[in-house]
Design an enzyme around this catalytic site. Structure first.
Site, PDB file in Angstrom:
ATOM      1  N   GLN A 190      19.154 -13.127  38.368  1.00  0.00           N
ATOM      2  CA  GLN A 190      18.634 -13.109  37.008  1.00  0.00           C
ATOM      3  C   GLN A 190      19.673 -13.511  35.972  1.00  0.00           C
ATOM      4  O   GLN A 190      19.361 -13.587  34.786  1.00  0.00           O
ATOM      5  CB  GLN A 190      18.070 -11.717  36.698  1.00  0.00           C
ATOM      6  CG  GLN A 190      16.936 -11.327  37.628  1.00  0.00           C
ATOM      7  CD  GLN A 190      16.409  -9.923  37.414  1.00  0.00           C
ATOM      8  OE1 GLN A 190      16.207  -9.206  38.372  1.00  0.00           O
ATOM      9  NE2 GLN A 190      16.164  -9.518  36.180  1.00  0.00           N
TER      10      GLN A 190
ATOM     11  N   ARG B  37      12.234  -3.355  35.416  1.00  0.00           N
ATOM     12  CA  ARG B  37      11.455  -3.635  34.223  1.00  0.00           C
ATOM     13  C   ARG B  37      11.752  -2.620  33.132  1.00  0.00           C
ATOM     14  O   ARG B  37      10.862  -1.967  32.618  1.00  0.00           O
ATOM     15  CB  ARG B  37       9.983  -3.590  34.580  1.00  0.00           C
ATOM     16  CG  ARG B  37       9.199  -4.689  33.881  1.00  0.00           C
ATOM     17  CD  ARG B  37       7.829  -4.829  34.467  1.00  0.00           C
ATOM     18  NE  ARG B  37       7.105  -5.857  33.763  1.00  0.00           N
ATOM     19  CZ  ARG B  37       6.305  -6.722  34.348  1.00  0.00           C
ATOM     20  NH1 ARG B  37       6.155  -6.719  35.648  1.00  0.00           N
ATOM     21  NH2 ARG B  37       5.661  -7.607  33.642  1.00  0.00           N
ATOM     22  N   CYS B  38      13.032  -2.500  32.794  1.00  0.00           N
ATOM     23  CA  CYS B  38      13.445  -1.452  31.860  1.00  0.00           C
ATOM     24  C   CYS B  38      14.683  -1.913  31.137  1.00  0.00           C
ATOM     25  O   CYS B  38      15.584  -2.459  31.740  1.00  0.00           O
ATOM     26  CB  CYS B  38      13.757  -0.186  32.640  1.00  0.00           C
ATOM     27  SG  CYS B  38      14.758   1.003  31.759  1.00  0.00           S
TER      28      CYS B  38
ATOM     29  N   GLU C 204       8.868  -5.498  29.487  1.00  0.00           N
ATOM     30  CA  GLU C 204       9.036  -4.171  30.061  1.00  0.00           C
ATOM     31  C   GLU C 204       8.168  -3.117  29.412  1.00  0.00           C
ATOM     32  O   GLU C 204       7.978  -2.034  29.968  1.00  0.00           O
ATOM     33  CB  GLU C 204      10.502  -3.774  29.949  1.00  0.00           C
ATOM     34  CG  GLU C 204      11.334  -4.678  30.808  1.00  0.00           C
ATOM     35  CD  GLU C 204      12.770  -4.731  30.362  1.00  0.00           C
ATOM     36  OE1 GLU C 204      13.582  -5.277  31.098  1.00  0.00           O
ATOM     37  OE2 GLU C 204      13.061  -4.221  29.274  1.00  0.00           O
TER      38      GLU C 204
END
Lengths: 794, 159, 291
Positions: free
Chosen positions: A228, A374-375, A746
């Site tokens: 990522q 996802r945070c 998120e």
């Protein structure tokens, strides 16, 4: 704001700029023509496999690799001893800790990397793992963060000089302790709850993997790897392997989901690089599913105690004491100055009098990670805690959970709003958004239905959460990772024919960057999005930046692309002035065209300006020619998206089985560039939230054995557990973002778990007196809570 | 051992190890990389292909078991430049994000529509319940399969 | 990804051939049917047979037919075909109940009834279904065939009456009047193994229970045959009170262990709840059948 007025209708099928544009990247994916890591074959490539520890904590007595080396298809077996000679036995984590690449002294979690086999093919590499003989001397393991703090707990990090206990970092605090004490002393109502946000895992459908291809003749290291943050990885490899950064090229092609799991550098990557340097051929290593679940970046694992108080019917104070379980090495992803990430955004969406937050971090014999899922850096734990606490307080006050929130919200006119823990929220109209959700849900009807069902002994719950997130890290003055400012670059070139290439440092893992970023350029330059090619994922061909996680693509890279487009537009204005024989300040802009103020017929289209920019015709003075620009975007603040979520659950009173019947999500993420993509992000995040609330869990037994090491036991929701999500929206533009946009990826995963747990408690409190249940709300755990003995997850 | 089977309408034969999994025959031996894999326990559905018209998890079928059988992969869906309505539907309804589960979903849905040309949402959800998607929350996949069902006979178009 | 250890492979072209291969290769050989239990275990290297005898192409073992007052199901009949069978749905609807919740639809395209029964995983649904339905299985070896009742089929954890050199070839269900049956399962998620499951079949004659079969999945080291509850029910008219008593017996007579699916007391509780539900559903179906 002007940007809102310019928005095309969301139903526009082929917008020039913003709107529901179907995705460019679909063309290859629907044909099975994506290029994921494992699809890449290089000539002469060999395959790696990692031998992992069966113990959570053990001394390594000896490693015998002779039988594996005798396997006819095995080229090499690498152990810690071999890596020591290369200086690669340990590597830095993204939190300034160190992590063993291959364990030499002892293993500190089950699944830790012990040896790396290189063979001609994957089957042989797997066979050879069984031929390596490791003798272990098992040690007592600690998997419970509280027990890790006991005086007699086994010391996990004896490799760190001066480390006498299992504390991973000093206790970190935010807010005002004394002001908070005052708020509680003056309060009408006070509640407290102990809760765990259990360990879970991002588990992208594609596991992690790498191909390392070192060329001994040129000294060039080519890396193929779905990660990522390719630029940051390259810098880390340069430091770790002592290689020249400009001689490393990382290519991330298509990535089968990331969700934070593909942020860190993993030992297997370093092994593959070392293997390629030693063997002189490309080395591919791809995790199997168990390796992914047992050893790579997990999420959450926060043990929290919250206290909340109210006065005159309004929430006034919050006190939080949390323990972060980092596992055996602290490789938590967070900006350097934020050792507990953004957890102190825990004061939520409420205008509090005071708050105080304390976070301790410990080591345990579990896999390292703490990389989101996802945070945005612990925002998820914070939102869960505060939204559970508000519901607990509402129970105590006998207030409706929506009413209490409405009374306590930060009011629209208070923005920009400074929270009691130091955040400056940018914009919001919380009550409006809550109202939209209430309306879609038919909240009052739901309450009536619930009352009727309750009278019949049926269990139905309605749960609310209202979250505010801080996403889009971040401003250079506050935020860096390993000393690298959290800024993103963009490089835009408009070619003579008017077709453009924009290179970005964000790294898509499915978010649709190739479409969305083209739309930003299209919006800003007034050219069709299909005329804009988005380049990313190749460190040789994209500008430096920190990648995609923490919902930062639109806030940071989106800002960069808007700004670089405007730079190009300004350049075009100069050229247009020469073309139209007037002064730049006499020109006005409409989408795709500069024209003479007062004489709108006289103007120049972007493609004509582009042709001119590369031509032999006269140019403005001091003008170098060409139509391009580069920027590094340093966001002035985080963006603060928010949303109102309502979950409706039905619980089988005899079995404890929870069904999410309805889920209403009203998100405000500012201006939506591609509402279709935004809705898709929300759907996906809600499904993950359903998973975390109901079934996803990484747990351990007392010996430290991971109990959820395959998809048979790490349960991910299927189409049958996810309801049809009911979405709504409000648009409150971000005042400091060039497009008025905020991050969103998120939000649904952050906001949905507390809504579901609040719904479960809403169903169970009146008939069974259940005040809290830790996630995941599996049938067994819900049933146990109904029997009056809620149990924390293992 | 020698194996002879039909893949996407073409007869293929060759020598494989008895233990070779079908997913590896498709990906490594035949070089058809559209079929993915995501787990080791036949839970995720990323590797779904059709075997004699029925969707199967190719990570849990031996290549050796395919002797004399017909295999279809995602690469067979587009015919002479015409997309399968499901492919088109996935694009129309934003039924994919990272794209990794997409081939398995497409093949699973293809078998569903071949058997049941007008499935309800619940039938679609049941049919794809052996396949995990981490990105879409499934809602748009259901919608895409409905789109395809409604357009099966309509003119297929190039994106 | 995980890969199995090397083995030799043999494709059977007849039942006799498969039996001969088993005899020839001895205990290092395993029959492979759908493979959805065996192959994952081989990938995890929990099973490493030296020889696999593949019976997937034995079309002669894939059938569901009526014969001599019985429904006969070939061992290679796949879950999907059990699910779709109208004959089974009419006569033994517990099969359809179970087949809608066994694994997932794609796995159901490969897994077989014979494979499920022979794997004899106590958490597996069809063993309980066949036990409740009072099925008999046909086991064939070099010496010929023998017929074994489900009550004698499970001889221990993952162990069945199928001996060395033998193959399970057929499942037989005797069709009797007044039949009703049902299968109830609670799982953590669609496609997961049962936390607990209960199968029941009732044969009602003149308003009383003439015969009954009840069996439980996932709450013991083997499939649990609830003989004590069956005895209680036999000869009595079906009623909710009676089924509640059977549920109490189910909770008492199972022997679950605690795991990620739940603690012991919860599983005992579920055994009771699901037994009651399965019996109620069976009775409703039996009475509508009788009427």
């Amino acid at each position: 704001m002007a940007v809102v007025e310019n928005l095309p209708s969301p139903s526009t099928e082929r917008p020039i700029g913003f709107g529901r544009l179907k995705r460019k990247e679909d063309a290859r994916f629907i044909r099975g023509k994506g290029t994921y890591l494992d699809d890449i074959e290089l000539p002469g490539m060999v395959h790696g496999a990692v031998l992992r520890s069966p113990y959570a904590h053990a001394r390594i007595v000896s490693i015998d690799t002779s039988a594996a080396l005798a396997h006819p298809n095995v080229a090499a077996v690498v152990t810690a001893k071999d890596l020591e000679t290369l200086g690669l036995a340990w590597m830095p984590t993204i939190s300034y800790d160190t992590q063993a690449v291959l364990a030499g002294d002892k293993v500190r979690f089950q699944g830790q990397e012990v040896a790396f086999v290189i063979a001609t093919d994957e089957y042989s590499a797997n066979d050879a793992l069984a031929l390596i003989d490791v003798e272990y001397d098992p040690l007592p393991a600690v998997v419970n963060a509280r027990k890790a703090l006991d005086a007699d707990a086994p010391l996990i990090r004896d490799d760190k000089s001066g480390q006498a206990d299992n504390l991973a970092s000093p206790t970190w605090e935010a807010g005002d302790e004394r002001a908070t004490e005052r708020a509680f002393a003056e309060a009408d109502h006070v509640v407290s709850r102990d809760m765990i946000y259990p360990r879970c895992h991002p588990a992208p459908l594609e596991t992690c993997g790498i191909i390392a291809d070192f060329n001994p003749e040129t000294g060039q290291l080519d890396i193929y790897n779905g990660n990522q943050a390719p630029h940051a990885h390259r810098t880390v490899y340069a430091h770790v392997a002592g290689l020249a950064e400009h001689m490393i090229r990382i290519r991330c092609q298509d990535i089968g989901g990331g969700f934070g799991n593909k942020v860190p550098v993993y030992p297997g990557y370093v092994c593959a690089i070392a293997g390629s340097i030693v063997a002189g051929v490309p080395v591919k290593w791809v995790e199997n599913r168990s390796e992914n679940l047992m050893s790579t970046g997990f999420a959450r694992d926060y043990i929290m105690r919250g206290e909340m108080c109210s006065k005159d019917g309004k929430i006034t104070g919050l006190r939080v004491d949390a323990i972060a379980d980092h596992g055996a090495f602290d490789s938590t992803a967070q900006p350097t100055k934020f050792p507990a990430g953004f957890f102190h955004i825990v004061c939520g969406s409420y205008d509090l009098q005071a708050s105080h937050v304390k976070v301790k971090a410990v080591y345990s014999n579990k896999a390292p990670g703490g990389v989101a899922y996802r945070c945005s850096f612990r925002v998820t734990e914070a939102v869960y805690l505060v939204e559970r606490m508000v519901d607990a307080l509402a129970l105590e006050m006998k207030a409706d959970p929506i009413d209490l929130r409405m009374r306590s919200f930060i009011a629209a006119e208070q923005f920009p709003y400074e929270t009691t823990t130091g955040w400056t929220y940018d914009s919001g109209e919380y009550a409006k958004t809550m109202d939209v959700a209430k309306k879609i849900a038919g909240y009052d009807d739901l309450r009536r239905e619930q009352a009727e069902k309750r009278a019949r002994g049926e269990l139905m719950g309605i749960g609310v959460s209202f979250f505010t997130e801080g996403v889009g890290a971040g401003p250079r003055k506050h935020m860096d990772i390993l000393g690298l400012a959290m800024n993103d670059g963009a490089d835009l070139r408009v070619h003579p024919s008017g077709k453009a290439v924009v290179s970005i440092s964000a790294q898509t893992q499915g978010q649709g960057h190739e479409t969305t970023f083209a739309q930003i350029v299209a919006e800003e330059l007034g050219i069709p999005p299909e005329d804009v090619e988005v380049r990313h994922g190749d460190t040789d061909k994209s500008p430096y930046g920190l990648g995609t996680y923490g919902s930062r693509s639109t806030p940071v890279s989106g800002g960069a692309v808007a700004v670089v487009s405007r730079k190009v537009r300004d350049k075009a204005r100069m050229i247009a002035a020469t073309m139209l024989e007037t002064r730049p300040e006499d020109l006005a802009w409409e989408k795709g065209r500069w024209y003479v103020k007062g004489d709108p017929e006289k103007g120049a289209m972007i493609e004509d300006i582009a042709a001119r920019a590369y031509s032999g015709e006269p140019m403005p003075a001091d003008f170098e020619g060409g139509l391009d620009a580069q920027v590094i975007y340093d966001p002035p603040n985080l963006t603060y998206p928010y949303g109102a979520y309502i979950a409706v659950v039905d619980i089988d009173p005899d079995t404890g089985h929870v069904k999410v019947r309805r889920f209403i999500a009203v998100d405000d993420c500012g201006v939506r560039i591609n509402p279709m993509v935004v809705d898709g992000q929300i759907h996906g995040g809600l499904a993950e939230g359903v998973g975390i609330a109901l079934m996803e869990l990484i747990s351990f037994d007392e010996e430290g054995n991971c109990l959820n090491s395959s998809f048979m036991d790490y349960l991910i929701p299927t189409a049958l557990e996810c309801p049809d999500f009911e979405l709504g929206e409000t648009v409150t533009p971000c005042p400091h973002h060039p497009l008025g946009a905020k991050g969103v990826g998120e939000s649904p995963t952050v906001g949905s778990p507390p809504a579901i747990v609040n719904a479960v408690i809403d169903a169970l409190y009146e008939p069974h007196g259940v005040e809290h249940i830790d996630m995941p709300c599996t049938p067994a755990r819900v049933w146990a809570a109904m029997q009056g003995r809620p149990e924390p997850p293992q | 051992m020698d194996i002879s089977t039909t893949v996407n309408g073409e007869q293929v034969s060759g020598e494989v190890e008895p233990r070779q999994l079908l997913v590896h025959f498709i990906r490594e031996t035949l070089g058809l990389k559209g079929t993915h894999w995501g787990c080791d326990t036949s839970n995720c559905g990323a590797c779904v292909v059709l075997m004699d018209g029925r969707p199967v998890k190719s990570c849990t079928v031996l290549t050796a078991m395919c002797e004399g059988h017909e295999i279809r992969t995602v690469e067979s869906l587009e015919v002479d430049g015409e997309l399968d309505p499901l492919q088109q539907g996935f694009h129309e309804r934003h039924a994919l994000q990272c794209g990794f589960c997409t081939p398995g979903m497409l093949m699973t849905a293809r078998a569903l529509l071949d058997e049941n040309p007008d499935p309800t949402d619940q039938e679609i959800r049941t049919a794809i319940s052996g396949a995990i998607c981490r990105c879409t929350g499934y809602q748009n996949i259901v919608s895409a399969v409905r789109w395809a069902a409604e357009h099966e006979s309509a003119t297929k178009q190039e994106i | 990804m995980q890969t199995p250890a090397p083995f030799e492979y043999e494709r059977a072209t007849s039942v006799e051939g498969a039996i001969a291969a088993l005899e020839r290769l001895g205990s290092d050989a395993r029959i492979i049917a759908g493979g959805h239990s065996l192959l994952p275990m081989m990938k995890l290297r929990l099973a490493s047979p030296e020889y696999l005898i593949d019976i997937n192409d034995l079309a002669e073992l894939a059938y569901i037919r009526e014969q001599d007052g019985e429904i006969r199901i070939g061992a290679m009949t796949r879950h999907v075909d059990l699910l779709k069978s109208e004959l089974l749905a009419r006569r033994f609807p517990l099969f359809r109940d179970a087949e809608t919740v066994i694994a997932d639809p794609v796995v159901r395209n490969r897994g077989t009834i014979g494979g499920s029964l022979c794997q004899a995983d106590a958490a597996e649904d069809l063993s309980a279904v066949c036990s409740a339905a009072k099925a008999q299985v046909v086991i064939r070896g070099a010496e010929g065939e023998r017929v074994v009742g489900m009550e004698d089929f499970h001889v221990g954890p993952f162990m069945t009456a199928v001996g060395a050199g033998e193959i399970l070839t057929e499942v037989r269900l005797r069709m009797r009047r007044g039949a009703g049956s049902g299968h109830e399962k609670v799982e953590r998620r669609a496609g997961d193994w049962a936390i607990a499951a209960a199968s029941a079949a009732l044969w009602v004659d003149g308003g009383t229970i003439d015969d009954v079969g009840i069996a439980l999945s996932a709450v013991g080291v083997t499939t649990i045959h609830l003989t004590r509850a069956e005895e209680l029910l036999r000869g009595k008219p079906p009623s909710d009170e009676l089924f509640a008593q059977a549920g109490v017996i189910a909770s008492e007579d199972c022997s679950p262990s605690a795991d990620g699916r739940g603690p012991i007391d919860y599983k005992r509780h579920l055994a009771g709840v699901l037994t009651q539900r399965a019996l109620r559903r069976s009775a409703a179906r039996a009475l509508s059948e009788e009427a």
